[in-house]
Design a protein around this motif. Structure first.
Motif, short mmCIF file in Angstrom:
data_model
loop_
_atom_site.label_atom_id
_atom_site.label_comp_id
_atom_site.label_asym_id
_atom_site.label_seq_id
_atom_site.Cartn_x
_atom_site.Cartn_y
_atom_site.Cartn_z
N SER A 139 -31.07 -1.74 16.37
CA SER A 139 -30.24 -1.72 15.16
C SER A 139 -30.71 -2.76 14.13
N ILE A 140 -31.67 -3.60 14.50
CA ILE A 140 -32.19 -4.63 13.59
C ILE A 140 -33.45 -4.10 12.92
N SER A 141 -33.40 -3.88 11.63
CA SER A 141 -34.53 -3.25 10.94
C SER A 141 -35.67 -4.22 10.64
N ASP A 142 -35.37 -5.48 10.42
CA ASP A 142 -36.40 -6.46 10.08
C ASP A 142 -37.13 -6.93 11.33
N ASP A 143 -38.46 -6.85 11.32
CA ASP A 143 -39.25 -7.21 12.49
C ASP A 143 -39.07 -8.68 12.90
N ASP A 144 -39.04 -9.57 11.93
CA ASP A 144 -38.87 -11.00 12.23
C ASP A 144 -37.50 -11.27 12.84
N GLU A 145 -36.47 -10.63 12.29
CA GLU A 145 -35.12 -10.81 12.83
C GLU A 145 -35.02 -10.24 14.24
N ARG A 146 -35.66 -9.09 14.48
CA ARG A 146 -35.66 -8.49 15.82
C ARG A 146 -36.35 -9.41 16.81
#
Length: 68
Positions: free
Chosen positions: A44-51
């Motif tokens: 559900s996390i679209s941003d790679d860095d946030e994931r």
């Protein structure tokens, strides 16, 4: 003591992701959810860095809570 309202939106989001990771590991440890909880949240996390940050936080809490 820190005033969290002064943090940037990105920093606030990382705090939230860290809390979500801690809660997901707690759920697994206490039989409230299965390991799919991590995959579902990460997807559900679209941003790679946030994931990546979330996944690192999951590993941190797994280690702290003694989950292999």
């Amino acid at each position: 003591m820190h005033n969290l309202s002064l943090l940037s939106a990105a920093e606030k989001n990382r705090i939230e992701l860290d809390k979500q990771a801690a809660y997901a590991v707690w759920q697994l440890k206490n039989g409230k959810a299965g390991p799919e909880v991590f995959l579902n949240q990460a997807q559900s996390i679209s941003d790679d860095d946030e994931r990546a940050f979330y996944e690192k936080a999951v590993e941190k809490y797994k280690n702290q809570m003694g989950i292999v």
